[in-house]
Write an enzyme that holds these catalytic residues in place. Structure first.
Site, PDB file in Angstrom:
ATOM      1  N   ASP A   1      73.305  31.300 -34.155  1.00  0.00           N
ATOM      2  CA  ASP A   1      74.433  32.088 -34.497  1.00  0.00           C
ATOM      3  C   ASP A   1      75.831  31.250 -34.638  1.00  0.00           C
ATOM      4  O   ASP A   1      75.990  30.392 -33.750  1.00  0.00           O
ATOM      5  CB  ASP A   1      74.626  33.028 -33.343  1.00  0.00           C
ATOM      6  CG  ASP A   1      73.413  34.205 -33.195  1.00  0.00           C
ATOM      7  OD1 ASP A   1      72.280  33.646 -33.681  1.00  0.00           O
ATOM      8  OD2 ASP A   1      73.404  35.130 -32.610  1.00  0.00           O
TER       9      ASP A   1
ATOM     10  N   SER B   1      76.498  34.257 -27.715  1.00  0.00           N
ATOM     11  CA  SER B   1      77.161  34.499 -28.947  1.00  0.00           C
ATOM     12  C   SER B   1      78.650  35.020 -28.549  1.00  0.00           C
ATOM     13  O   SER B   1      78.721  35.833 -27.668  1.00  0.00           O
ATOM     14  CB  SER B   1      76.666  35.187 -29.919  1.00  0.00           C
ATOM     15  OG  SER B   1      75.710  34.504 -30.707  1.00  0.00           O
TER      16      SER B   1
ATOM     17  N   GLN C   1      75.614  28.547 -31.589  1.00  0.00           N
ATOM     18  CA  GLN C   1      74.582  28.513 -30.671  1.00  0.00           C
ATOM     19  C   GLN C   1      73.719  27.179 -30.795  1.00  0.00           C
ATOM     20  O   GLN C   1      73.262  26.937 -32.083  1.00  0.00           O
ATOM     21  CB  GLN C   1      73.551  29.810 -30.900  1.00  0.00           C
ATOM     22  CG  GLN C   1      74.312  31.256 -30.359  1.00  0.00           C
ATOM     23  CD  GLN C   1      74.539  31.257 -28.992  1.00  0.00           C
ATOM     24  OE1 GLN C   1      73.616  31.631 -28.288  1.00  0.00           O
ATOM     25  NE2 GLN C   1      75.779  31.038 -28.422  1.00  0.00           N
TER      26      GLN C   1
END
Length: 429
Positions: free
Chosen positions: A3, A62, A19
């Site tokens: 992400d 996230s 990420q």
């Protein structure tokens, strides 16, 4: 990598946090960091956040960024798995909303937990994550993806005067059972239309809808999102194999989007995992809202990198074009009802007007990827952006998009079957 997180333009630079795990098959999550002055040339910065606190020890999940003057505010989910016999959905997991302040995007000046699980509304599972924060009309707002104890997806809306004290003011959901979790939410306005982007998990698959294990799309909203606004139509953002967890941000007057070119829990693979890495990001996309839907086009910086152009002839129904580069931006307009484009020795894109669909398929090199379908009554234009292991297909000026990873063995040729008008732009980075 997966992400994209904390996307922003801050002190003259674009920042992409993301990420990151040190193991190619996935592991404890950090926030990696890249920055750029032009969206083209990227510099890797040191890891920004690590799972080294009690409130994030099992993953820095996230989140988003908010630029306020000379400071960058970042928000993320601190993941904690408690010891014991837990399912980590309804028991045993902490999803803590954390606020970080940075003077430069590389140093952490302060960090504090804003919300623990006990601070979220009643009736929710342990899964509440992915804060996206924005400023609007003198206040700050935050959306969080959530899963109820009855396995219904929701998005929570919080408000704040100071970025420290947050109040839950309402919850977005729909009457129908539309997935068990809505993750990676993003709430924004474009051309007077409010959009709630999210990734609903648990939707039943069909030929043209929800073809991937998890969907990625957006709801149109009617009314004031703070008061009586409600969700209406849901539209998928991408009809390919590999596009998930997108996030948007403003840079001046334009809204840019970046997505992860991957799909969690998919049954297809990436051969690079054996080499110690996998996944990538999409190209940056500029957003617009026209005719009741989001329009996504490659950011203008991509076309600025075209160094040479190969014209596509109109006088033949079959063309084989030799190319020396893997990074291409091909734009064409079909002059008849059928079209077939083969990208290298790997991807085949087919349009048949009688069927009213664009089909993205693989000749080889898909590693489990087979076919994806996109309804299209009339194919007016198609733009195909390729990189070494990715293809992004923009249909009718970005009304619909299909994205996928690919792993070609030979990259010397593009084949086109059908009369077209257009060109292949060779990109240099």
């Amino acid at each position: 990598m997966n992400d994209p997180n904390g996307l922003c333009f801050f002190k003259g630079e674009y920042h992409v946090f993301y990420q990151y795990s040190k193991e190619p098959q996935g592991g404890n999550k950090y926030w990696g960091h890249f920055k750029s002055r032009d969206l083209i040339h990227w510099q890797e910065a040191p890891i920004f956040l690590s799972p080294d606190k009690e409130y994030n020890k099992d993953g820095v999940y996230s989140g988003s960024a908010l630029v306020q003057g000379e400071k960058l505010h970042l928000f993320y989910t601190g993941n904690v798995k408690e010891p014991g016999d837990h399912d980590y959905i309804y028991t045993g997991r902490q999803h803590n909303t954390v606020h970080v302040v940075s003077p430069d995007g590389e140093r952490v000046a302060s960090e504090e937990v804003l919300l623990y699980n006990k601070d979220y509304p009643e009736g929710l599972s342990c899964h509440v994550r992915d804060p996206k924060v924005f400023a609007y009309e003198g206040k700050y707002y935050m959306v969080l993806g959530a899963r109820t104890k009855e396995d219904r997806g929701q998005v929570l809306l919080y408000a704040s005067e100071d970025l420290e004290h947050w109040t839950h003011i309402r919850t977005f959901e729909i009457l129908a059972n539309f997935g068990y979790m809505w993750e990676c939410p993003d709430l924004f306005e474009i051309n007077g239309q409010w959009i709630l982007m999210a990734c609903p998990q648990g939707l039943p698959s069909s030929k043209y809808e929800f073809q991937n294990v998890y969907s990625c799309g957006y709801f149109l909203m009617q009314g004031d999102f703070r008061k009586d606004g409600y969700l209406t139509e849901y539209i998928e953002a991408d009809f390919g194999f590999d596009f998930y967890a997108p996030q948007t941000f403003l840079q001046g007057e334009r809204r840019l989007l970046l997505g992860w070119m991957g799909m969690p829990d998919a049954d297809y693979k990436n051969p690079t995992a054996a080499l110690g890495w996998q996944h990538c990001m999409s190209c940056f996309r500029e957003l617009d809202f026209q005719k009741g839907r989001l329009i996504m086009k490659p950011a203008g910086e991509i076309a600025s990198r075209i160094t040479s152009r190969i014209p596509l002839g109109e006088d033949t129904g079959l063309q084989s074009i030799q190319v020396e580069e893997k990074t291409l931006d091909m734009v064409c307009r079909p002059l008849e009802e059928n079209l077939q484009v083969r990208i290298f020795d790997t991807v085949q894109i087919t349009y048949e007007k009688a069927k009213g669909e664009v089909v993205l398929g693989f000749l080889q090199g898909g590693y489990g990827r087979t076919e994806r379908y996109c309804k299209c009554r009339e194919l007016e234009t198609i733009e195909i952006v390729t990189d070494a292991s990715s293809v992004e297909i923009f249909i009718n000026g970005g009304e619909k998009v299909m994205s996928t990873r690919m792993y070609p063995e030979h990259t010397e040729k593009i084949e086109i079957k059908g009369l077209v008008k257009g060109e292949i732009g060779v990109l240099s980075f």
